[in-house]
Motif scaffolding. Structure first.
Motif, short mmCIF file in Angstrom:
data_model
loop_
_atom_site.label_atom_id
_atom_site.label_comp_id
_atom_site.label_asym_id
_atom_site.label_seq_id
_atom_site.Cartn_x
_atom_site.Cartn_y
_atom_site.Cartn_z
N VAL A 88 0.84 -1.21 0.00
CA VAL A 88 0.00 0.00 0.00
C VAL A 88 0.87 1.26 0.00
N PRO A 89 1.86 1.38 0.91
CA PRO A 89 2.72 2.57 0.85
C PRO A 89 3.52 2.65 -0.45
N GLY A 90 4.00 1.51 -0.95
CA GLY A 90 4.78 1.50 -2.19
C GLY A 90 3.97 1.93 -3.39
N LEU A 91 2.76 1.38 -3.51
CA LEU A 91 1.89 1.74 -4.62
C LEU A 91 1.50 3.21 -4.55
N GLU A 114 -4.88 2.97 -0.42
CA GLU A 114 -5.36 3.23 0.95
C GLU A 114 -6.85 2.92 1.07
N GLU A 115 -7.59 3.21 0.02
CA GLU A 115 -9.04 2.95 0.03
C GLU A 115 -9.31 1.45 0.09
N LEU A 116 -8.57 0.68 -0.69
CA LEU A 116 -8.72 -0.77 -0.67
C LEU A 116 -8.33 -1.32 0.71
N LYS A 117 -7.25 -0.80 1.27
CA LYS A 117 -6.83 -1.23 2.61
C LYS A 117 -7.94 -0.97 3.62
N LYS A 118 -8.55 0.22 3.55
CA LYS A 118 -9.62 0.58 4.47
C LYS A 118 -10.81 -0.38 4.30
N ASP A 119 -11.18 -0.66 3.05
CA ASP A 119 -12.31 -1.57 2.80
C ASP A 119 -12.00 -2.97 3.32
N LEU A 120 -10.78 -3.45 3.10
CA LEU A 120 -10.40 -4.78 3.60
C LEU A 120 -10.41 -4.80 5.13
#
Length: 129
Positions: A88-91, A114-120
């Motif tokens: 996530v930080p790399g992308l 970050e949005e995908l991380k939040k949803d997961l």
């Protein structure tokens, strides 16, 4: 409608595939990307939309199906903790989005890492795992 579950899932629209992806990734604790023989990950750049993204799948079967015809691509799993901590930080730093679960249809859900991380994380917190 086919008896093949792979086909059934790939026939879903972008939003349905996104929801399926979230549930499957949380259950398996990993997601899948495609890499070439040099272990470089597949990145897709859409000139039309002026967006670059990392395509991700909920399982190796889906990634393999997508890679049919591209001889040197193979699926590689990324654990959820690794995705959160490293990818996530790399992308985000590279300005890449995430193309969630590309299928046969042209419709694709592209989101910020970050949005995908939040949803997961929302699915994780509600799943009882």
């Amino acid at each position: 409608m086919s008896d093949n579950p792979l086909t059934h899932v790939l026939e879903m629209d972008g939003e349905e595939r996104y929801d399926y992806f979230l549930d499957a990734v949380v259950e398996e604790r990993e997601l899948w990307i495609l890499v070439n023989a040099d272990n470089h990950f597949l990145k897709i750049v859409s000139e039309e939309d002026r967006v670059a993204y990392l395509p991700v799948w909920p399982g190796s079967d889906f990634a393999l199906d997508y890679a049919k015809g591209a001889g040197d691509l193979s699926p590689k799993s990324i654990s959820l903790p690794d995705f959160f901590k490293k990818w996530v930080p790399g992308l985000t730093g590279d300005g890449l989005g995430v193309g969630v679960f590309p299928g046969a249809e042209s419709e694709l859900w592209i989101t910020e890492p970050e949005e995908l991380k939040k949803d997961l994380q929302e699915v994780l917190s509600g799943s009882g795992f």
